[in-house]
Structure formats: structure tokens, C-alpha cells
Design a protein around this motif. Sequence first.
Motif, short mmCIF file in Angstrom:
data_model
loop_
_atom_site.label_atom_id
_atom_site.label_comp_id
_atom_site.label_asym_id
_atom_site.label_seq_id
_atom_site.Cartn_x
_atom_site.Cartn_y
_atom_site.Cartn_z
N LEU A 354 38.64 34.95 31.57
CA LEU A 354 38.91 36.06 32.46
C LEU A 354 40.19 36.80 32.08
CD1 LEU A 354 38.56 37.73 35.08
CD2 LEU A 354 39.55 35.79 36.32
N THR A 355 41.19 36.06 31.63
CA THR A 355 42.47 36.69 31.30
C THR A 355 42.86 36.42 29.86
OG1 THR A 355 43.56 34.73 32.26
CG2 THR A 355 43.32 36.66 33.66
N GLY A 356 43.44 35.26 29.60
CA GLY A 356 43.86 34.88 28.25
C GLY A 356 44.20 33.41 28.25
N VAL A 357 44.83 32.94 27.18
CA VAL A 357 45.13 31.51 27.07
C VAL A 357 46.59 31.20 27.36
CG1 VAL A 357 43.27 31.08 25.44
CG2 VAL A 357 45.52 31.73 24.57
N SER A 358 47.36 32.21 27.72
CA SER A 358 48.77 32.00 28.06
C SER A 358 49.00 32.37 29.51
CB SER A 358 49.68 32.84 27.17
OG SER A 358 51.04 32.77 27.61
N GLY A 359 49.85 31.59 30.18
CA GLY A 359 50.23 31.91 31.54
C GLY A 359 51.52 32.70 31.63
N HIS A 360 52.07 33.07 30.48
CA HIS A 360 53.33 33.82 30.45
C HIS A 360 53.02 35.31 30.41
CE1 HIS A 360 57.29 35.22 29.50
NE2 HIS A 360 57.78 33.98 29.39
N TYR A 366 48.38 36.79 27.31
CA TYR A 366 48.30 36.67 28.77
C TYR A 366 47.02 37.29 29.31
CZ TYR A 366 49.83 37.17 33.67
OH TYR A 366 49.94 37.13 35.05
N ASP A 367 46.63 38.43 28.75
CA ASP A 367 45.44 39.12 29.25
C ASP A 367 44.61 39.75 28.14
OD1 ASP A 367 47.14 41.12 28.46
OD2 ASP A 367 47.03 42.28 30.32
N ALA A 372 37.35 42.32 27.15
CA ALA A 372 36.10 41.75 26.62
C ALA A 372 35.29 41.10 27.72
CB ALA A 372 36.42 40.73 25.52
N TRP A 373 35.96 40.36 28.60
CA TRP A 373 35.26 39.71 29.71
C TRP A 373 34.57 40.74 30.60
CZ3 TRP A 373 36.37 40.59 34.87
CH2 TRP A 373 35.72 39.75 35.79
N ALA A 374 35.29 41.83 30.91
CA ALA A 374 34.76 42.84 31.83
C ALA A 374 33.58 43.59 31.23
CB ALA A 374 35.86 43.82 32.23
#
Length: 405
Positions: A354-360, A366-367, A372-374
Amino acid sequence: MRTADGLFALNTAGSFADFRAALKNFSAPSQNVLYADVDGHIGYQAPGDVPIRASATPGTPPGWLPAPGWDSAYDWQGYVPYEQLPWTYDPPEGLIVTANQQVTASSTPFLTTDWTPGWRSSRIRSLLLAQDKVSPDRMREIQLDDLDPLASTLVPMLRRIDLGNDDFTREGQALLEGYDGQATEGRSKAASAAAFYNVVVAHILRLALDDSLPDGAKVTGGGRYASILAGILQHPDSPWWDDRTTPSVERRDDILARAMVAARLDLTASAGKAVTRWDWGTLHAASLQHPLSAGLPGLVRDLFDRGPVPVPGNGVTVNAMGFDQTQGYATTHVPSMRMVVDLGALDSSTWVNLTGVSGHPLSRHYDDQTDAWATGRSFAWPSTPNAVQAATVDTLVLQPDGSGD
């Protein structure tokens, strides 16, 4: 801790027997867990500690209502033995569908009585059975299916409604000519029709049901209410159609006409007078809010949050993009990720987050998967060591304290 043990064991399972043995330690939350292997076997297990409730016997309140904790008649009588929980291995039909629908045919369900109606699971099953063999590409298409199954019944009824000399509302009704029920997004007649259709459905539910609910309760929408609507649509004189706030007695077509009038006004106020500018994706957009951003000043909040992102679908489509109609039409729950695993060629598997693989929030990861998801795109998901090495851009090395610089 048992659940964590179960997950670790699941990661090293080499057979269906190992798979089931690992899930025996999976205490909570109860899940639908699917199995597939490189030899072509498939399976399913519902794990979890499911309490046996004395109050679940006939004639007593169901287990989902608040219970008096001081009354021993409501005590738990242990847990359902693991071997009695639903499971299957290589079912004769050759497929397993799980979309939160009822998984057993029991007339006295012990898992829950609060199943999601089978709109999504029925659609998935029909799509899978439509072909002798389903490819990974086809599976990706099925995940993105935006057909509202109720539309095939409701749209013809809406098109037959006589709106008299109300040309303003008829502009919206005309969008439904040729509309196939796809809850699509974008600048197109189909997306405009999807906007009108979904808003009409919301107003039908309000007009037909809100006045019959307990004080203060409102129709939220989603699969359960879609099932109620599907039932009463077949009964034009059902008392559900009557608006108790008026002296007259309304029938089905009265409410359908009023819903279209209300939807036309609703969309005019929110999306403009020109029906060609209506877009279900924009009206139904998803806003991605970070848990820490609530209450922060706007500029700081924008650092954490993303969106709104136009999305298709609704609460009964396979591509589950639900919304609470008491809060408007913006999406409230979405698929957090999509993956298709090709067990015949693991490196051909795909994934999107939904976003990315980083929470930073300052990380480029991050996003970087949101667009691509949308839009329904996925990324290659290499699995074998050589493929992973070839695709590696950055490597994170974790070392115990004192083992290196």
C-alpha cells in the motif's frame, strides 16, 4: 508467545502436515490460512483458540452480545479442539476461496455468527471456474475486479424509473445506459456512471432503512446492507420501502426515484453540475493517515500522511475498497497489499504494498509503491538466491553489539 512460535514453525514447514502442526500454536487472532506447494497440493486451516461458550446454546443470547461476567451460565467451557476447527486438503473442486465468508455449512456455527456475506467470495469463485486453467496474470486481474454484483439487478430497475419532467435528474439516470456495474475510476463515462450508481445505492439504503433502525442508528453500507437491499428489491411492496416519516405509503419505485434525485443533488454539490466531470475514484479516494499524525499541525501532518489517492471498487467488489456512508464516500478500508505467487517459477511472483517498505517519512521507500498499488500494478518479487542478488540495490546488515563496527 504460542502464536509467535507458530509463525516461526510455519516459516520452516515443508508439508501440509507441518503446516497444520505449526498453526496448532497459533492462538490469536483467528485467521484464514491457505496452503500451496510446488507439487500442486492446496489446503486450508482455520487456527486460533476458539472458546466454547455455554451461552451459545439455543435459547440463550449469542456470544457476540455483552455478557454478565458474574453469571457462571456465561462462562467459557474450554476451547474447541484444534482437530475440530475447519480445514481441507486438496478439495475435489480443485480450488479454495476465502474472502471472510462463512467457511462451514454448520447450522450451529461455533466460530462466529458474524460472517461477511459472500458477495466477494462468490464472484472470485465464478471467475476462477470460468477458465480451465488460471494463470498468474489472470490471478492479478481477478484481484483487481471491480464489479458490483448487485448492479445487474439494480441498474435495469433504475433505468426504468419514470422521472417525469425532471430533466436535471435524468442526466444522471442517462449515465446508467450501458453501465456494466464496474466501480471504476478516472475521467470516463463509466467512472461517472459508477459515481452516480454508488451514490444512488447509498441514498436507497438511507431512505429505505434508516427510519426503521433503532434511534440514532444509521446505515453504514457494505456487504450486509447490500444483502438486505438485494432481498427487498425483489418485493416492490415490502414494508421496508415505506418512509415512516411521511403520511403516504412508499413502494420500491418511489424510493428508487427519490434516491436518484438525492444522488443528483449530492453529486452536484460535491463534484459539480456537469455529470461528465463526476469520477467515482475522486469521490471515493483513499487517504493514508499515519497513526502519529492525528492532531499535528497541517504542514507537519503532511510530512507523514499521503493522499487522497483516487481508487476504484467498493465494499462488495473483489478489489475491496469499502467506505462508511455515514461519513461520506471516501474509502475507509483497502487491501493493504497484493501478491501472486507462482510456485512453478518463484521468481515470476509479484507483490505490491500500500505504501512502501520504510516507515521513515523522509525515505524514498516510504511511499514509492502507492501509485502502483492504486493503479493495479505490481512489482517483481525475486525469491531464489541468484535472483535476489541480481535485484539487490541496498543491503542492510544487522550485527550484535560488540561484533563489529
